[in-house]
Design a protein around this motif. Structure first.
Motif, short mmCIF file in Angstrom:
data_model
loop_
_atom_site.label_atom_id
_atom_site.label_comp_id
_atom_site.label_asym_id
_atom_site.label_seq_id
_atom_site.Cartn_x
_atom_site.Cartn_y
_atom_site.Cartn_z
N ASN A 159 24.45 40.77 49.75
CA ASN A 159 25.72 40.42 49.13
C ASN A 159 26.87 40.49 50.14
O ASN A 159 27.75 39.62 50.19
N MET A 160 26.85 41.53 50.98
CA MET A 160 27.91 41.68 51.99
C MET A 160 27.92 40.52 52.99
O MET A 160 28.96 40.19 53.58
N LEU A 161 26.78 39.87 53.19
CA LEU A 161 26.69 38.74 54.13
C LEU A 161 27.13 37.42 53.50
O LEU A 161 27.24 36.42 54.21
N ALA A 162 27.38 37.44 52.19
CA ALA A 162 27.80 36.21 51.50
C ALA A 162 29.26 35.88 51.82
O ALA A 162 30.08 36.77 52.06
N ARG A 163 29.58 34.61 51.79
CA ARG A 163 30.95 34.18 52.08
C ARG A 163 31.94 34.72 51.06
O ARG A 163 33.07 35.04 51.41
N ASP A 164 31.51 34.80 49.79
CA ASP A 164 32.43 35.29 48.76
C ASP A 164 32.78 36.76 48.97
O ASP A 164 33.89 37.19 48.64
N ALA A 165 31.85 37.55 49.51
CA ALA A 165 32.17 38.95 49.79
C ALA A 165 33.17 39.04 50.93
O ALA A 165 34.14 39.82 50.88
N ILE A 192 36.90 40.59 50.15
CA ILE A 192 37.39 41.76 50.88
C ILE A 192 38.62 41.39 51.69
O ILE A 192 39.61 42.14 51.74
N GLY A 193 38.58 40.20 52.30
CA GLY A 193 39.74 39.73 53.06
C GLY A 193 40.96 39.56 52.19
O GLY A 193 42.07 39.96 52.55
N ALA A 194 40.76 38.98 51.00
CA ALA A 194 41.87 38.77 50.07
C ALA A 194 42.45 40.10 49.60
O ALA A 194 43.67 40.24 49.45
N PHE A 195 41.58 41.09 49.36
CA PHE A 195 42.04 42.42 48.95
C PHE A 195 42.90 43.04 50.05
O PHE A 195 43.98 43.58 49.78
N ILE A 196 42.44 42.97 51.28
CA ILE A 196 43.18 43.56 52.40
C ILE A 196 44.50 42.84 52.62
O ILE A 196 45.54 43.47 52.89
N GLU A 197 44.47 41.51 52.46
CA GLU A 197 45.68 40.71 52.70
C GLU A 197 46.58 40.60 51.47
O GLU A 197 47.61 39.93 51.51
N ALA A 254 34.74 35.19 34.05
CA ALA A 254 34.63 33.92 34.76
C ALA A 254 35.56 33.83 35.97
O ALA A 254 35.37 32.99 36.84
N ALA A 255 36.56 34.71 36.01
CA ALA A 255 37.49 34.71 37.15
C ALA A 255 36.85 35.30 38.41
O ALA A 255 37.41 35.19 39.50
N LYS A 256 35.68 35.91 38.26
CA LYS A 256 35.00 36.52 39.40
C LYS A 256 34.14 35.47 40.13
O LYS A 256 33.93 34.36 39.65
N SER A 257 33.64 35.84 41.29
CA SER A 257 32.75 34.96 42.05
C SER A 257 31.49 34.67 41.25
O SER A 257 30.79 35.59 40.82
N PRO A 258 31.15 33.39 41.04
CA PRO A 258 29.91 33.08 40.31
C PRO A 258 28.66 33.58 41.02
O PRO A 258 27.68 33.95 40.38
N LEU A 259 28.71 33.62 42.35
CA LEU A 259 27.58 34.16 43.10
C LEU A 259 27.40 35.64 42.80
O LEU A 259 26.27 36.11 42.56
N VAL A 260 28.49 36.39 42.78
CA VAL A 260 28.42 37.82 42.53
C VAL A 260 27.96 38.10 41.09
O VAL A 260 27.20 39.05 40.85
N ALA A 268 41.77 35.76 45.73
CA ALA A 268 40.56 35.26 46.40
C ALA A 268 40.27 33.84 45.97
O ALA A 268 40.57 33.43 44.84
N ARG A 269 39.69 33.09 46.88
CA ARG A 269 39.27 31.71 46.59
C ARG A 269 37.76 31.64 46.68
O ARG A 269 37.19 31.59 47.76
N TRP A 270 37.12 31.67 45.51
CA TRP A 270 35.66 31.74 45.46
C TRP A 270 35.02 30.38 45.73
O TRP A 270 35.49 29.36 45.24
N THR A 271 33.91 30.40 46.46
CA THR A 271 33.16 29.18 46.71
C THR A 271 31.77 29.24 46.06
O THR A 271 31.08 28.24 46.00
#
Length: 279
Positions: free
Chosen positions: A255-261, A265-270, A219-225, A274-277
């Motif tokens: 999937n790559m075009l989704a906001r959660d992706a 990826i941004g959260a991983f790099i930074e 459940a900690a993952k993106s619900p969209l993913v 992650a803050r899932w929407t």
């Protein structure tokens, strides 16, 4: 603080469900508990109806990411209610219409679980036999207590487990599935894990807690993913290899075009959370 199904949808849909099926929500996890303990949670028509309605209601709730399916002790589920089925023989058609309705209804519930947008985790303590074993096999994952036992024992009473076979053969290697179906013998939790029917085995009585811990991890993952992944998983299973790769390449592109992706990826790099929407 755990919430009831009434916190998910209005009270009007409860009815018999409140008696034969218990539904709780705790954060992003909905727990459905088969609640016919005296009948070892056998799948009566009322229970199948309640389970189907609850799955529809949970799926419609955006804040539910994972479903845990359990049984009130001492069993997970003993399959169909044979007493209820036998009573149908008193009708003029010797029960044909009732049997067709029951098996169709049960098959539809199993497919609901597979097609549900949320992952479903079975928490198995006690027996899971016939349609109860089918229920475990239909779930996306399963956690079993070390005293749990599984079987498709219809052959022992003159009723081959044909519909449970559909789910079983999509989980267990062919020869092991045939052994279970043709002998009707019980399979222990550790063997069930080796065969791929369950993901992990835990001490008896702790399956629900362990399944809930696994559900929290998911459940900690993106619900969209989660939705995209579960849908693609079952779709590609039915495809030839080349078609499966073409299909999943399209899925990954979308999937790559989704906001959660982009966020993930941004959260991983930074190096941040992650803050899932869900978008």
């Amino acid at each position: 603080m755990p919430m009831s199904i009434d916190d998910i949808e209005p009270r009007q849909a409860a009815g018999a469900e409140s008696e034969v099926l218990l539904v709780e929500r705790d954060g992003g996890i909905a727990t459905l508990t088969l609640n016919r303990p005296k009948a070892r949670n056998a799948l009566s028509e009322d229970l199948l109806d309640a389970l189907s309605h609850a799955l529809l209601r949970v799926e419609a709730h955006r804040d539910v990411s994972v479903v845990v399916l359990a049984g009130a002790p001492p069993a997970f589920c003993a399959g169909h209610d044979l007493r209820e089925m036998n009573e149908a023989r008193n009708s003029l058609d010797r029960g044909r219409a009732a049997f067709e309705r029951l098996f169709t209804k049960c098959s539809n519930v199993m497919q609901q679980i597979v097609h549900l947008r949320q992952p479903v985790i079975a928490a198995v303590d006690g027996i899971a036999t016939a349609a109860g074993c089918q229920l475990v096999a239909s779930c996306d994952m399963a956690v079993a207590g070390d005293q749990a036992r599984f079987a498709t024992p219809g052959v022992n009473i003159g009723l081959f487990c044909s519909t449970p076979m559909v789910a079983l053969t999509r989980n267990v290697p062919r020869k092991h599935a045939m052994e279970m179906l043709l002998t009707g013998e019980m399979v222990g939790a550790e063997k069930a894990e080796r065969l791929g029917l369950v993901n992990r085995v835990v001490p008896s009585g702790t399956a629900l807690a362990a399944a809930t811990d696994l559900a929290r991890q998911v459940a900690a993952k993106s619900p969209l993913v989660l939705r995209i992944g579960k849908e693609a998983f079952y779709e590609q299973l039915e495809m030839p290899l080349s078609e499966a790769y073409r299909h999943t390449a399209r899925v990954m592109t979308e999937n790559m075009l989704a906001r959660d992706a982009e966020e993930g990826i941004g959260a991983f790099i930074e190096k941040r959370e992650a803050r899932w929407t869900g978008e």
